[in-house]
Design an enzyme around this catalytic site. Structure first.
Site, PDB file in Angstrom:
ATOM      1  N   GLU A   1       0.824  -1.206   0.000  1.00  0.00           N
ATOM      2  CA  GLU A   1       0.000   0.000   0.000  1.00  0.00           C
ATOM      3  C   GLU A   1       0.865   1.266   0.000  1.00  0.00           C
ATOM      4  O   GLU A   1       0.422   2.326  -0.428  1.00  0.00           O
ATOM      5  CB  GLU A   1      -0.920  -0.010   1.238  1.00  0.00           C
ATOM      6  CG  GLU A   1      -2.333   0.422   0.934  1.00  0.00           C
ATOM      7  CD  GLU A   1      -3.291   0.154   2.070  1.00  0.00           C
ATOM      8  OE1 GLU A   1      -4.310  -0.504   1.821  1.00  0.00           O
ATOM      9  OE2 GLU A   1      -3.043   0.590   3.208  1.00  0.00           O
TER      10      GLU A   1
ATOM     11  N   HIS B   1       6.939 -26.945  -1.123  1.00  0.00           N
ATOM     12  CA  HIS B   1       6.244 -28.046  -1.795  1.00  0.00           C
ATOM     13  C   HIS B   1       5.087 -27.545  -2.651  1.00  0.00           C
ATOM     14  O   HIS B   1       4.256 -28.325  -3.087  1.00  0.00           O
ATOM     15  CB  HIS B   1       5.776 -29.065  -0.754  1.00  0.00           C
ATOM     16  CG  HIS B   1       6.935 -29.669  -0.007  1.00  0.00           C
ATOM     17  ND1 HIS B   1       7.461 -30.902  -0.318  1.00  0.00           N
ATOM     18  CD2 HIS B   1       7.702 -29.167   0.984  1.00  0.00           C
ATOM     19  CE1 HIS B   1       8.495 -31.143   0.484  1.00  0.00           C
ATOM     20  NE2 HIS B   1       8.664 -30.102   1.276  1.00  0.00           N
TER      21      HIS B   1
ATOM     22  N   LYS C   1     -14.130   0.357  -3.568  1.00  0.00           N
ATOM     23  CA  LYS C   1     -15.172   0.801  -2.635  1.00  0.00           C
ATOM     24  C   LYS C   1     -16.253   1.555  -3.390  1.00  0.00           C
ATOM     25  O   LYS C   1     -17.446   1.339  -3.165  1.00  0.00           O
ATOM     26  CB  LYS C   1     -14.573   1.741  -1.583  1.00  0.00           C
ATOM     27  CG  LYS C   1     -13.688   1.065  -0.563  1.00  0.00           C
ATOM     28  CD  LYS C   1     -13.306   2.081   0.510  1.00  0.00           C
ATOM     29  CE  LYS C   1     -12.159   1.581   1.342  1.00  0.00           C
ATOM     30  NZ  LYS C   1     -11.578   2.622   2.183  1.00  0.00           N
TER      31      LYS C   1
HETATM   32  O1  PA5 Z   1      -3.201   1.702   5.885  1.00  0.00           O
HETATM   33  C1  PA5 Z   1      -4.341   2.118   5.778  1.00  0.00           C
HETATM   34  O2  PA5 Z   1      -4.632   3.320   5.980  1.00  0.00           O
HETATM   35  C2  PA5 Z   1      -5.510   1.214   5.438  1.00  0.00           C
HETATM   36  O3  PA5 Z   1      -5.111  -0.069   5.139  1.00  0.00           O
HETATM   37  C3  PA5 Z   1      -6.482   1.162   6.583  1.00  0.00           C
HETATM   38  O4  PA5 Z   1      -5.827   0.689   7.727  1.00  0.00           O
HETATM   39  C4  PA5 Z   1      -7.699   0.279   6.289  1.00  0.00           C
HETATM   40  O5  PA5 Z   1      -8.274   0.634   5.072  1.00  0.00           O
HETATM   41  C5  PA5 Z   1      -8.733   0.420   7.391  1.00  0.00           C
HETATM   42  O6  PA5 Z   1      -9.154   1.748   7.503  1.00  0.00           O
HETATM   43  P1  PA5 Z   1      -9.905   2.274   8.776  1.00  0.00           P
HETATM   44  O7  PA5 Z   1      -9.049   2.097   9.955  1.00  0.00           O
HETATM   45  O8  PA5 Z   1     -10.180   3.709   8.467  1.00  0.00           O
HETATM   46  O9  PA5 Z   1     -11.182   1.465   8.902  1.00  0.00           O
END
Ligand code: PA5
Length: 445
Positions: A285, A306, A420
């Site tokens: 990310e 494996h 989303k």
């Molecule tokens: O690193 C990030 O910001 C995302 O992966 C969030 O942790 C994830 O989308 C969850 O978001 P939130 O804590 O707002 O529910």
């Protein structure tokens, strides 16, 4: 041996010292950019100071979580991505995998996917338990955890009644914004705040990770201490080669320059499976944007030798591996002697399984290097809270450096919105009417 060691010998056939040296100055500049907040996403750098800031909050977390978990035999941690992976990684690394002799209540997870079957089974599992909920969402509006909370809170209220159910919910979210904050204020849930300047995947040292880890019975002071230890050698003032975060970031980028576009984090201990899941989120990310980034993958060895072993040994040569190993543990299991030796294993009788696992790791490393796969080696001295704190902070600093070296903003995740928006449009969420029409037409074709 220090708490974490990094070894680049097995990348030398591809990345010479000279090659590496050409990447060190930009790694150092990137580290300085993180500390003096001059780079991209500089409003999300609060995590850098977390080792010290977390230490100040630890006592409050320990006393509040001790009160919250009294009498509970199960706690459901609701969250997704950075709001759950760090917790799961630490607890899975430390807990008895068969669920026995846990130092705290059983921890279950929800809100990290949309499986109806899973939620149905979980609600059934909770019927015989004395349970509570920790709901975690920085934005306070992520669909998966919000939905899981609605379902589980309904089950909680139906079991304990509304006034008692409120005492069994702990919310971790933004100080002011989001539906979860509104809900927490209105229902007067006990709550902790996620600081504005820390994104989800860098939040394991905030209440996001510390609260559930403390609830599970693990030592958050040691976890924080490990991160504090790692914050010293990763400061900009250290020479490049004493700084493991700079070495790792420079090595990854040097390998990318040799067209090694996929990094596979390989462990030899199933307890580390979720450490790799956390790592994949962190790097995937943070780096995967603007058509750039190293694709982060992971394997559990020797299990996956494996299955994926063939591909790694002989498939396309765009891979490098990072072996994450742990020094020998206290528990010993010795291969027994067998007088008949029908299984022909007497040649290793009397040896520790750990020793055999180490030979497997060495044999794998040599084979993969021979097959054209460079291997970065990271060794943790032991597997405990302190070492995990050091490891997580090391990976975070290195990820920030590496992202800046690639020229991306390692602290945003604009690409996560695409699915989303489509899901909201398909579900008919108010405000998404135009997108609904566009998708309908696409799907009719
Ligand atoms: O690193 C990030 O910001 C995302 O992966 C969030 O942790 C994830 O989308 C969850 O978001 P939130 O804590 O707002 O529910």
């Amino acid at each position: 041996m220090s708490i974490l060691n990094i070894d680049l010998q097995a990348i030398e056939p591809w990345v010479s010292n000279n090659d590496l040296n050409t990447f060190l100055p930009s790694a150092l500049r990137a580290l300085e950019g993180l500390h003096n907040k001059s780079g991209k996403g500089n409003d999300f750098l609060g995590w850098i100071n977390l080792p010290d800031n977390a230490a100040e909050q630890a006592e409050e977390i320990i006393s509040k979580t001790a009160a919250f978990k009294q009498g509970l035999d199960c706690i459901v941690v609701i969250g997704i991505g950075g709001s759950y992976l760090g917790t799961k990684a630490v607890i899975d690394a430390l807990a008895n995998p068969f669920g026995n002799n846990l130092p705290g209540p059983e921890i279950c997870y929800a809100g990290h996917h949309l499986s109806e079957d899973y939620l149905d089974v979980l609600i059934g599992h909770l019927q015989s338990k004395n349970w509570g909920i920790v709901v975690i969402s920085k934005s306070g509006k992520t669909t998966e955890p919000a939905l899981a909370f609605r379902l589980l809170n309904t089950a909680l209220i139906s079991k304990y009644g509304r006034p008692e159910a409120k005492n069994r919910v702990l919310a971790i979210t933004d100080a002011k914004n989001g539906a979860l904050r509104t809900l927490a204020n209105q229902e007067k849930y006990q709550s902790f705040i996620i600081p504005d300047d820390i994104g989800g995947r860098y939040s394991v040292l905030t209440p996001v990770g510390l609260v559930p880890i403390a609830l599970a019975g693990y030592d958050i002071n040691s976890f924080i201490r490990g991160a504090q230890q790692m914050s010293v050698p990763t400061l900009p003032g250290k020479t490049d080669l004493e700084n493991p975060a700079i070495i790792y970031a420079a090595a990854r980028n040097a390998l990318l320059a040799k067209n090694k576009t996929t990094e596979i984090l390989a462990n030899f201990n199933p307890r580390l499976h979720y450490v790799a899941e956390w790592w994949k989120q962190l790097y995937g990310e943070s780096e995967g944007k603007d058509q750039k980034g190293i694709f982060p993958a992971s394997v559990d060895f020797t299990t996956d030798l494996h299955s994926m072993g063939q591909y790694i040994q002989d498939g396309p040569r765009n891979l490098f591996e990072t072996f994450l190993t742990v020094g020998q543990g206290q528990k010993t299991v010795i291969v027994p002697e067998d007088k008949d030796n029908l299984d022909q294993l007497n040649y290793i009788s009397g040896r520790r399984i750990e020793d055999i696992n180490q030979q497997a790791a060495l044999g794998t490393l040599l084979a993969h290097v021979d097959g054209g796969v460079p291997v970065i080696q990271i060794q943790l001295a032991k597997l405990n809270e302190e070492a995990l704190g050091a490891l997580f902070y090391f990976f975070e600093i290195s990820c920030g450096i590496s992202g800046y070296m690639l020229g991306v903003n390692p602290f945003d995740q604009p690409g996560v919105e695409a699915y989303k928006n489509n899901m909201f449009a398909l579900l008919g969420k108010p405000g998404f009417e135009n997108q609904t029409e566009i998708l309908k037409k696409r799907l009719e074709k």
